[in-house]
Design an enzyme around this catalytic site. Sequence first.
Site, PDB file in Angstrom:
ATOM      1  N   HIS A   1       0.834  -1.196   0.000  1.00  0.00           N
ATOM      2  CA  HIS A   1       0.000   0.000   0.000  1.00  0.00           C
ATOM      3  C   HIS A   1       0.870   1.248   0.000  1.00  0.00           C
ATOM      4  CE1 HIS A   1       0.675  -1.199   4.187  1.00  0.00           C
ATOM      5  NE2 HIS A   1       0.634   0.092   4.505  1.00  0.00           N
TER       6      HIS A   1
ATOM      7  N   HIS B   1       0.817   5.198   1.066  1.00  0.00           N
ATOM      8  CA  HIS B   1       0.144   6.273   1.808  1.00  0.00           C
ATOM      9  C   HIS B   1       0.268   7.570   1.004  1.00  0.00           C
ATOM     10  CE1 HIS B   1      -0.049   4.304   5.876  1.00  0.00           C
ATOM     11  NE2 HIS B   1       0.974   3.619   5.403  1.00  0.00           N
TER      12      HIS B   1
END
Length: 136
Positions: free
Chosen positions: A99, A101
């Site tokens: 992922h 951010h």
Amino acid sequence: MEKDVFCKIIDGEIPCYKLYEDADVLAFLDISQVTKGHALVIPKKHYDNFLSIPQEEMHKVMDVAQRIGQVAIKLLGARGVNILTNCYEAAGQTVKHFHVHVIPRYEGNEGFILEMKNNSEGLNLPAIAKEIKKEL
Ligand code: AMP
């Protein structure tokens, strides 16, 4: 193996505040907003982290992260954006599903502090560079 929380979001088993979705990529608000608009961008297919995702799919995730960063500046009034991805526990990764951010930055008190201190005393930079270059 137990599904990670982001695989559960992709499969619709856990809700999210969805920002963007296509065949390969999903973006949604981080449940803990360190700043207003803090977003996560993930591949729908599971990879543990940035270091293990194939290049083509990584590029698709980064394209969406870039767009969300641009929107944060344009529409949320952010003055800057941090694009960040943690790889492995030692670097602060808590969810083992790649992922990115996207953290909009504003003036004033924020929940995100990034500090990079110069810690290079005693390090042999030519030797370090030589070591890393061997594999590139
Ligand atoms: P990291 O420490 O880089 O692995 O970041 C994982 C992030 O996932 C944290 O910022 C969490 O707040 C976020 N997170 C965990 N569970 C959820 C969830 N159900 N929905 C949205 N964000 C989540």
